[in-house]
Write an enzyme that holds these catalytic residues in place. Structure first.
Site, short mmCIF file in Angstrom:
data_model
loop_
_atom_site.label_atom_id
_atom_site.label_comp_id
_atom_site.label_asym_id
_atom_site.label_seq_id
_atom_site.Cartn_x
_atom_site.Cartn_y
_atom_site.Cartn_z
CD GLU A 1 -44.12 -30.74 -21.53
OE1 GLU A 1 -42.98 -31.26 -21.57
OE2 GLU A 1 -45.17 -31.41 -21.52
NE ARG B 1 -48.95 -26.32 -28.54
CZ ARG B 1 -48.34 -27.16 -27.70
NH1 ARG B 1 -47.12 -27.62 -27.98
NH2 ARG B 1 -48.94 -27.59 -26.61
CG ASN C 1 -46.34 -31.24 -27.43
OD1 ASN C 1 -46.23 -30.22 -26.75
ND2 ASN C 1 -46.83 -32.37 -26.93
CG ASN D 1 -46.78 -35.21 -24.88
OD1 ASN D 1 -45.97 -34.31 -24.71
ND2 ASN D 1 -48.08 -35.03 -24.70
CG ASP E 1 -47.18 -34.54 -20.88
OD1 ASP E 1 -46.51 -34.48 -21.93
OD2 ASP E 1 -47.73 -33.55 -20.38
#
Ligand code: CA
Length: 303
Positions: free
Chosen positions: A24, A107, A109, A155, A205
């Site tokens: 990522e 969490r 991202n 995202n 995403d």
């Protein structure tokens, strides 16, 4: 959706042979001629130097959702449990804020710096809960603000070239939304949907923007990155990839002509892994035919 999309078959390379569980957050570091990316699950920051082919990994010892470069060369990062500065050379961490310490199932991202050098990052549940995430903005005085509430899987983030619009992806919505964005204050309003994904093409995403103001979006479960006009909602073109879980993309290289694309192998069966043996790789499409812009650095002092 248009029937006139240009299907392009470019040369796609892997940058090196390392394969992430959940690759990522690619960022081009022009000062070092490096591409830097993350393995969220393993909590690693990977750096591949294009000049000397040196590959380096820094562990942050917890999950890492995103990071940005600081002016001083270190990192500001959204780790599992909060926002931190990370010393690029020693790995030392300095806690900035833990806004969701009361939400231990959440969490951090995806994240990115806005055109004024403030770091934005969103959160998500690790237990598939809906609407429990938020998007935060960290300014150079290390003040934290909640900018978007009740998101599910926070995202992609991108700002328009004129710095008047924020584009944002909450993945399960299959939509890219836009907000009016105020460069001075960072405040956003007037939310509207500008792009809708077809479910058969996977989930939207990570995201970046090119020099023509078009959005590049990674398709989780969709085997591609695609280019969209946010003014019309139209898909313009796409690059197919040999992996299903395409997670994010950014432009790099000397003139930002190379498209770097991260991917994941998490959750794939043994059979699926045999069919997509490059899953988790960092891909690059050199001279992809489009140009990106330099990533904005965090305008604060890390160390
Ligand atoms: Ca992501």
């Amino acid at each position: 959706m248009s029937n006139h999309q240009n299907e392009i078959t470019p040369l796609i390379h892997i940058v090196n042979h390392y394969q992430c569980e959940l690759g990522e957050g690619p960022v081009w570091d022009a000062k070092r001629n490096s591409i830097i990316w993350l393995d969220i699950i393993k909590g690693n920051i990977h750096e591949y130097n294009i000049t000397n082919s040196v590959f380096n990994t820094t562990s942050v010892h917890q999950m890492i959702g995103s990071f940005a470069l600081c002016e001083d060369g270190h990192f500001v990062a959204a780790l599992q449990q909060g926002l931190y500065f990370i010393n690029k050379f020693t790995g030392e961490q300095k806690l900035i804020a833990q806004p969701e310490i009361h939400l231990p199932q959440n969490r951090f991202n995806d994240g990115k710096c806005d055109p004024a050098g403030r770091f934005w990052a969103g959160t998500m549940s690790t237990k598939d809960e809906e609407g429990v995430g938020n998007v935060y903005m960290l300014d150079k005085k290390e003040q934290l603000s909640i900018m978007i509430e009740q998101v599910t899987i926070s995202n992609g983030l991108a700002w328009s070239l004129d710095h008047k619009t924020l584009y944002y992806i909450d993945t399960p919505t299959y939509a890219i939304v836009a907000y009016d964005y105020d460069l001075v204050s960072g405040q956003i309003n007037n939310k509207r949907v500008v792009i809708n994904f077809e479910k058969a093409e996977g989930y939207p995403d990570g995201m970046t923007i090119d020099t023509e103001g078009m959005l590049w979006i990674a398709h989780w479960g969709g085997w591609q990155v695609s280019r969209w006009d946010p003014n019309t909602g139209q898909k313009l073109s796409h690059f197919k990839l040999p992996v299903e879980k395409v997670t994010s993309c950014t432009f790099g290289g000397e003139n930002y002509t190379d498209l770097y694309i991260t991917s994941a192998k998490i959750g794939l069966t043994d059979q699926e892994l045999q069919q997509q043996p490059l899953a988790g790789s960092l891909f690059v499409i050199p001279f992809c035919g489009f140009k990106g812009i330099a990533p904005i650095e965090f305008q604060g002092v890390g160390f």
